[in-house]
Design a protein around this motif. Structure first.
Motif, PDB file in Angstrom:
ATOM      1  N   PRO A  69       0.804  -1.222   0.000  1.00 37.38           N
ATOM      2  CA  PRO A  69       0.000   0.000   0.000  1.00 37.38           C
ATOM      3  C   PRO A  69       0.837   1.273   0.000  1.00 37.38           C
ATOM      4  N   THR A  70       2.119   1.193   0.450  1.00 37.09           N
ATOM      5  CA  THR A  70       2.971   2.384   0.498  1.00 37.09           C
ATOM      6  C   THR A  70       3.394   2.774  -0.906  1.00 37.09           C
ATOM      7  N   PRO A  71       3.069   3.992  -1.342  1.00 33.99           N
ATOM      8  CA  PRO A  71       3.435   4.403  -2.702  1.00 33.99           C
ATOM      9  C   PRO A  71       4.940   4.569  -2.839  1.00 33.99           C
ATOM     10  N   PRO A  72       5.473   4.339  -4.022  1.00 33.21           N
ATOM     11  CA  PRO A  72       6.917   4.493  -4.223  1.00 33.21           C
ATOM     12  C   PRO A  72       7.312   5.952  -4.110  1.00 33.21           C
ATOM     13  N   PRO A  73       8.580   6.242  -3.761  1.00 32.68           N
ATOM     14  CA  PRO A  73       9.008   7.634  -3.651  1.00 32.68           C
ATOM     15  C   PRO A  73       8.893   8.369  -4.973  1.00 32.68           C
ATOM     16  N   SER A  74       8.536   9.640  -4.876  1.00 30.96           N
ATOM     17  CA  SER A  74       8.359  10.444  -6.084  1.00 30.96           C
ATOM     18  C   SER A  74       9.703  10.806  -6.694  1.00 30.96           C
ATOM     19  N   ASN A  75       9.785  10.718  -8.016  1.00 36.82           N
ATOM     20  CA  ASN A  75      10.998  11.098  -8.720  1.00 36.82           C
ATOM     21  C   ASN A  75      10.931  12.542  -9.223  1.00 36.82           C
ATOM     22  N   GLU A  76       9.871  13.246  -8.839  1.00 36.25           N
ATOM     23  CA  GLU A  76       9.711  14.620  -9.286  1.00 36.25           C
ATOM     24  C   GLU A  76      10.760  15.507  -8.634  1.00 36.25           C
ATOM     25  N   ALA A  77      11.483  16.267  -9.441  1.00 37.91           N
ATOM     26  CA  ALA A  77      12.529  17.145  -8.924  1.00 37.91           C
ATOM     27  C   ALA A  77      11.908  18.320  -8.178  1.00 37.91           C
ATOM     28  N   GLY A  78      12.537  18.700  -7.072  1.00 41.84           N
ATOM     29  CA  GLY A  78      12.028  19.808  -6.276  1.00 41.84           C
ATOM     30  C   GLY A  78      13.157  20.611  -5.665  1.00 41.84           C
ATOM     31  N   LEU A  79      12.852  21.835  -5.240  1.00 37.18           N
ATOM     32  CA  LEU A  79      13.865  22.690  -4.631  1.00 37.18           C
ATOM     33  C   LEU A  79      14.400  22.102  -3.329  1.00 37.18           C
ATOM     34  N   ASP A  80      13.527  21.398  -2.596  1.00 41.79           N
ATOM     35  CA  ASP A  80      13.979  20.809  -1.339  1.00 41.79           C
ATOM     36  C   ASP A  80      15.041  19.737  -1.575  1.00 41.79           C
ATOM     37  N   GLN A  81      15.009  19.088  -2.742  1.00 38.35           N
ATOM     38  CA  GLN A  81      16.038  18.098  -3.054  1.00 38.35           C
ATOM     39  C   GLN A  81      17.388  18.765  -3.282  1.00 38.35           C
ATOM     40  N   ILE A  82      17.373  19.955  -3.868  1.00 40.17           N
ATOM     41  CA  ILE A  82      18.621  20.694  -4.054  1.00 40.17           C
ATOM     42  C   ILE A  82      19.215  21.052  -2.689  1.00 40.17           C
ATOM     43  N   LEU A  83      18.349  21.492  -1.776  1.00 35.92           N
ATOM     44  CA  LEU A  83      18.812  21.834  -0.432  1.00 35.92           C
ATOM     45  C   LEU A  83      19.387  20.611   0.276  1.00 35.92           C
TER      46      LEU A  83
END
Length: 222
Positions: free
Chosen positions: A63-77
């Motif tokens: 039931p746990t969805p896979p982690p999102s691969n969408e790039a975000g500003l928080d990933q840069i941080l």
């Protein structure tokens, strides 16, 4: 067969592997595959959605969805913070700085993180922002180092340095190492420190050692 063997046979879990305590003949892999295919065809006739088969079953089992691969500003941080940690890494076995240790590089990436926060303050989650910066009463000086080591030594003894209350079992080995580091700091730093600062450090070392001995004696008597 002994009584012990008979009792053990009762605890065999019924899974899909062949069981040694059954006399029924096991079907061959080809027959099992054939039976499975027939079962799937029968289910497909009754349930049109069964055509997607394994995908549906996996979604129900996980039931746990896979982690999102969408790039975000928080990933840069997060990547910038990883750079900081990389340049402040230490070997946990030797408790000494790793080959990549570099304070200036770590400071550079910390500066980048602060600039990044300010530039994208309206686009980052509130939890990642320094909305309440800590006020620094005085500039860092060498005397702060043994003070921090002393607080860590008391904390390793399972005591909250701020309240003096015990919180967990003491770790005497770690506390002794931290007190020894205070001694090392005083010995190596004596030529570059003033008399007042040296007396302050000596007093901290004395208090930490007395607390260590007192707690260890209490532990041995209890």
């Amino acid at each position: 067969m002994s009584d012990r063997d008979e009792k053990e046979a009762e605890f065999i879990i019924s899974d899909r592997r062949p069981r040694y305590d059954l006399d029924e003949p096991q079907s061959s892999p080809a027959e099992q595959k054939k039976d499975t295919s027939a079962d799937e065809r029968a289910r497909a006739e009754k349930d049109p959605s069964f055509g997607e088969g394994s995908t549906i079953r996996k979604e129900k089992e996980s039931p746990t969805p896979p982690p999102s691969n969408e790039a975000g500003l928080d990933q840069i941080l997060a990547l910038l913070s990883g750079m900081v940690l990389n340049h402040l890494a230490f070997d946990p076995e030797t408790r000494r700085p790793a080959p990549s240790f570099n304070i200036r590089e770590a400071r550079f990436f910390l500066g980048l993180m602060e600039a990044f926060q300010e530039a994208f303050r309206d686009k980052l989650p509130v939890s990642l922002l320094d909305n309440q910066p800590v006020d620094v009463d005085e500039a860092p000086r060498l005397g702060h180092i043994p003070a921090i080591l002393g607080g860590m030594a008391i904390s390793a003894l399972g005591v909250d340095p701020r309240t003096g209350r015990p919180e967990r079992p003491p770790d005497f080995e770690s506390s002794k190492l931290l007190i020894d580091l205070m001694d090392t700091f005083l010995r190596e730093g004596e030529p570059v420190m003033g008399a007042e600062e040296k007396e302050y450090i000596k007093d901290m070392i004395y208090q930490a050692k007395m607390y260590f001995v007192s707690l260890k004696d209490r532990k041995s008597q209890g």
